[in-house]
Design an enzyme around this catalytic site. Structure first.
Site, short mmCIF file in Angstrom:
data_model
loop_
_atom_site.label_atom_id
_atom_site.label_comp_id
_atom_site.label_asym_id
_atom_site.label_seq_id
_atom_site.Cartn_x
_atom_site.Cartn_y
_atom_site.Cartn_z
N GLU A 169 -23.60 0.32 -24.10
CA GLU A 169 -24.76 0.87 -24.80
C GLU A 169 -25.35 -0.08 -25.83
O GLU A 169 -26.55 -0.02 -26.08
CB GLU A 169 -24.43 2.23 -25.43
CG GLU A 169 -23.45 2.18 -26.57
CD GLU A 169 -23.16 3.56 -27.15
OE1 GLU A 169 -24.03 4.44 -27.10
OE2 GLU A 169 -22.05 3.74 -27.67
N LYS B 76 -29.91 8.92 -31.20
CA LYS B 76 -28.62 9.41 -31.66
C LYS B 76 -28.39 10.88 -31.34
O LYS B 76 -27.31 11.28 -30.94
CB LYS B 76 -28.50 9.18 -33.16
CG LYS B 76 -27.14 9.58 -33.69
CD LYS B 76 -26.50 8.49 -34.47
CE LYS B 76 -25.06 8.79 -34.79
NZ LYS B 76 -24.15 8.18 -33.83
N TRP C 68 -38.90 9.67 -29.24
CA TRP C 68 -38.11 9.24 -28.09
C TRP C 68 -38.77 9.91 -26.90
O TRP C 68 -38.72 11.13 -26.76
CB TRP C 68 -36.66 9.70 -28.24
CG TRP C 68 -35.74 9.18 -27.18
CD1 TRP C 68 -35.05 8.01 -27.20
CD2 TRP C 68 -35.41 9.82 -25.94
NE1 TRP C 68 -34.32 7.87 -26.05
CE2 TRP C 68 -34.52 8.97 -25.24
CE3 TRP C 68 -35.78 11.01 -25.34
CZ2 TRP C 68 -33.99 9.28 -24.00
CZ3 TRP C 68 -35.26 11.33 -24.09
CH2 TRP C 68 -34.37 10.46 -23.43
N ASN D 190 -40.55 18.09 -31.77
CA ASN D 190 -39.32 17.55 -31.20
C ASN D 190 -38.82 18.57 -30.19
O ASN D 190 -38.61 19.73 -30.56
CB ASN D 190 -38.29 17.34 -32.33
CG ASN D 190 -36.90 17.07 -31.82
OD1 ASN D 190 -36.73 16.57 -30.71
ND2 ASN D 190 -35.90 17.40 -32.60
N GLY D 191 -38.66 18.19 -28.94
CA GLY D 191 -38.20 19.14 -27.92
C GLY D 191 -39.04 18.97 -26.67
O GLY D 191 -39.73 17.97 -26.49
N HIS E 186 -6.97 1.04 -6.59
CA HIS E 186 -7.67 1.86 -5.58
C HIS E 186 -9.15 1.51 -5.48
O HIS E 186 -9.95 2.34 -5.08
CB HIS E 186 -7.45 3.34 -5.90
CG HIS E 186 -6.01 3.71 -5.92
ND1 HIS E 186 -5.28 3.88 -4.77
CD2 HIS E 186 -5.15 3.87 -6.95
CE1 HIS E 186 -4.03 4.16 -5.10
NE2 HIS E 186 -3.92 4.16 -6.42
N GLU F 80 -14.11 4.74 -23.62
CA GLU F 80 -14.91 4.60 -24.84
C GLU F 80 -15.26 3.14 -25.11
O GLU F 80 -16.39 2.82 -25.50
CB GLU F 80 -14.11 5.22 -26.02
CG GLU F 80 -14.74 5.11 -27.40
CD GLU F 80 -16.14 5.69 -27.53
OE1 GLU F 80 -16.61 6.38 -26.61
OE2 GLU F 80 -16.78 5.42 -28.55
N LYS G 74 -19.06 1.73 -25.35
CA LYS G 74 -19.57 1.00 -26.53
C LYS G 74 -20.21 -0.31 -26.11
O LYS G 74 -21.26 -0.69 -26.61
CB LYS G 74 -18.45 0.69 -27.51
CG LYS G 74 -17.96 1.69 -28.51
CD LYS G 74 -18.89 2.29 -29.48
CE LYS G 74 -19.70 3.39 -28.91
NZ LYS G 74 -19.20 4.74 -29.06
N CYS H 256 -36.25 12.47 -31.30
CA CYS H 256 -37.48 12.55 -32.08
C CYS H 256 -37.14 13.04 -33.48
O CYS H 256 -36.32 13.93 -33.67
CB CYS H 256 -38.54 13.47 -31.49
SG CYS H 256 -39.08 12.99 -29.87
C1 F6R Z 1 -22.12 6.93 -27.79
C2 F6R Z 1 -22.79 8.07 -28.36
C3 F6R Z 1 -23.16 9.20 -27.47
C4 F6R Z 1 -22.82 10.53 -28.15
C5 F6R Z 1 -23.34 11.69 -27.31
C6 F6R Z 1 -22.97 13.03 -27.90
O1 F6R Z 1 -21.84 5.97 -28.75
O2 F6R Z 1 -23.05 8.11 -29.53
O3 F6R Z 1 -22.52 9.10 -26.24
O4 F6R Z 1 -21.44 10.62 -28.33
O5 F6R Z 1 -24.73 11.61 -27.21
O6 F6R Z 1 -23.50 13.20 -29.17
P1 F6R Z 1 -22.92 14.25 -30.18
O7 F6R Z 1 -21.53 13.85 -30.51
O8 F6R Z 1 -23.83 14.20 -31.36
O9 F6R Z 1 -22.95 15.58 -29.48
#
Ligand code: F6R
Length: 613
Positions: A493, A608, A74, A100-101, A509, A486, A490, A2
């Site tokens: 998501e 994010k 969100w 937000n929260g 396995h 990773e 990517k 948010c």
């Molecule tokens: C994946 C992604 C998330 C963040 C995770 C942690 O592309 O962006 O998995 O890495 O939410 O976020 P931070 O690094 O801001 O603590």
């Protein structure tokens, strides 16, 4: 999660708030809304969908006013729809609030308020908070500021809130606990936002609210700060170092692509002033005071989530190899709910792009209670984690706006590499020769990365072959295993293809059962100490008709012969491969998502900055 924006001053508040919401849209984008004060009344506009939907909805409405609050959501409590969108209002519609929260005890509070005659329109916890404030304000001698303060003492949970009152066109009230909030101070105008990006255009002077602080922001009396326990505080004004261009797409179609392409520069920025080849030295200024303690630490515990957790796994490999310190890498969300054994000799290191991830922050708080020394590796300057820790290193990757983390990951790995080198050097666990060679190699990484980026057209061609796959497997060994995780994250998501990352040898396995001619298998198969082993793993996939897309070292012969497709990266020390090999995986996901017509920068269901637990 948010985003909140608010404005009070001489300008058109709606325009500033809307622009700010667009900058904060990465924090959540299922609905948005604004409340604008206009001659004794407050107009509220809310809309499901993106901020653009709100703009379209409000196009022919009266959005005049010099005081406004806005929110991009969100969803936590209640579906994403117009009614649940913020701002929420008190029963008499005089108080409007964005939040937000999560208010964890909202159900009990709601029941009590209902018994006193309050009626609720939405399913949100936020509406309960604004009614609680109204209840206290109406039935006591307290002005609105004190009513908010008292209400906040009754709630359990996390909040960043901003409030306006239709009876007072000169005032914003803002408060925070465990969710970020920044106040911008301009010339006879003030701003509030979840981070500094909506503010930077207007002023560089900001105050980051601390947990448990409440601000009265008035055009007549200026900015006053208190704790919610009613203690006066002096605002600490900081100057922002951010630049506006960093928040624009700069000619790229998407922020994600821009951020992938920024990596030669962001890695350089992460290293700037921290390594010297001539002095044969690595120095991390932000941990200088704690260097001795770090070197003597019995163990390092990384706490992180998502991509940052993957960076921690690379860090584990680097620190154990170069600095010979035992490392544990913990999902912050699991660590905090266990009863972890942490002592005073432990160093707990939070890795976080945003510096606001709720679970990571909570894990740190737990470690602090148990006496550990806290360090942060964060990207966002002034973020909660960076302020909660005893010491730390900023990654200096610049604002990362695409929801999928790219340049923040390579910047985190850069810092972890430098940290391992610094400790290894002090402890004598790395030879001078190896240290100096690594220094030279580190310096060369940005240029080598530019070479990797030239493979973009080839990567797009490969993406065109596999974008309709429904599953994908990623394999790596040793320090490259976290890259497999990773790469899979990517792809999942942003393209919504099911993908799994595995240590290549583990495939036998279980996951090998998944392999058939439909399965693309992305393998990091660079020339390193486990090269022969990974070649065997590739053969095992080929024997079962899987399709191999390999990341190989320039000059490779063996893998090239057996892989269906290969992408070359320049030769480098095997400990530095993650800095180069991640990038083709990022580009592959980007192109696949684009071909599947997915929203690359704002994938569904994600946000994010994950500020809820
Ligand atoms: C994946 C992604 C998330 C963040 C995770 C942690 O592309 O962006 O998995 O890495 O939410 O976020 P931070 O690094 O801001 O603590």
């Amino acid at each position: 999660m948010c985003g909140i924006v608010a404005y009070i001053g001489p300008q058109n508040a709606y325009e500033i708030v809307i622009k700010g919401l667009q900058r904060l849209e990465y924090r959540g984008y299922d609905s948005s809304g604004v409340a604008i004060h206009n001659s004794k009344k407050v107009n509220v506009f809310k809309q499901k969908g993106k901020v653009q939907d709100l703009i379209d909805f409000a196009a022919n409405k009266d959005t005049k006013g010099k005081l406004a609050i806005g929110h991009t959501r969100w969803a936590t409590h209640g579906l994403p729809n117009d009614i649940n969108a913020h701002p929420h209002q008190s029963g008499d519609k005089k108080i409007s609030l964005v939040h937000n929260g999560i208010i964890e005890n909202y159900a009990i509070l709601k029941e009590e308020l209902e018994q006193r005659g309050h009626q609720f329109e939405s399913e949100t916890d936020t509406e309960v908070l604004v009614h609680l404030i109204e209840e206290i304000h109406k039935n006591s001698k307290y002005d609105l500021f004190d009513a908010v303060r008292i209400a906040l003492n009754e709630v359990i949970g996390a909040y960043a809130i901003v409030i306006i009152n239709s009876d007072n066109p000169n005032e914003l009230i803002a408060a925070r606990k465990s969710s970020p909030l920044v106040v911008g101070i301009g010339e006879e105008e003030y701003f509030c936002a979840s981070d500094a990006t909506p503010i930077i255009e207007y002023t560089k002077n900001v105050v980051y609210l601390e947990d448990g602080e409440i601000a009265q922001i008035s055009l007549t009396n200026g900015l006053k700060l208190k704790t919610i326990a009613n203690q006066e505080k002096t605002p600490y004004i900081q100057e922002l170092e951010m630049h506006l261009e960093a928040l624009e797409k700069g000619g790229y179609d998407h922020f994600m692509l821009k951020e992938i392409y920024e990596q030669p520069q962001s890695i350089k920025d992460s290293m700037r002033g921290r390594i010297s080849i001539s002095k044969s030295k690595v120095a991390l200024g932000g941990i200088l005071d704690y260097e001795e303690k770090l070197i003597n630490a019995k163990r390092l515990i990384f706490v992180a989530c998502g991509t940052s957790w993957h960076a921690g796994l690379v860090g584990e490999y680097l620190l154990e190899e170069i600095a010979r310190i035992p490392v544990e890498v913990e999902y912050a969300s699991e660590f905090r709910y266990r009863n972890p054994i942490i002592g005073e000799d432990d160093f707990v290191i939070a890795i976080s792009q945003s510096g606001e991830t709720a679970d990571t922050l909570a894990a740190l708080k737990l470690a602090k209670e148990r006496g550990a020394t806290l360090m942060g590796i964060c990207n966002v300057v002034g973020s909660s984690i960076s302020r909660e820790t005893d010491c730390g290193s900023y990654t200096h990757a610049g604002p990362e706006i695409g929801v999928a983390s790219t340049k923040a990951f390579t910047a985190q790995v850069t810092i972890l590499t430098l940290m391992a080198m610094m400790i290894g050097r002090r402890k004598g666990t790395i030879t001078n020769k190896r240290f100096n060679r690594l220094l030279v190699e580190m310096k060369a990484i940005p240029d080598k990365l530019k070479t990797v980026l030239k493979e973009n057209d080839l990567i797009e061609k490969i993406a065109k072959i596999y974008y309709q796959s429904t599953n994908a497997l990623y394999l790596g060994r040793g320090i490259n295993f976290p890259l497999a995780l990773e790469g899979a994250l990517k792809l999942k998501e942003i393209s919504y293809i099911h993908a799994e990352g595995y240590p290549a040898a583990e495939m036998k396995h279980g996951p090998i059962a998944l392999i058939d001619e439909e399965m693309p298998v992305f393998v990091i198969a660079t020339k390193d100490s486990s090269y022969e082993k990974i070649v065997s793993n590739i053969q095992e996939v080929k024997a079962r008709k899987g399709k191999i897309i390999a990341i190989v070292t320039q000059g490779d012969k063996e893998v090239k012969k057996i892989a269906d497709h290969y992408i070359e990266i320049p030769k480098c020390d095997e400990l530095l491969v993650p800095l180069l090999a991640t990038v083709p995986l990022q580009l592959l996901s980007y192109h696949i998502a684009l071909l599947r017509e997915c929203n690359v920068d704002q994938p569904r269901n994600l946000a994010k900055s994950v500020t809820v637990e």
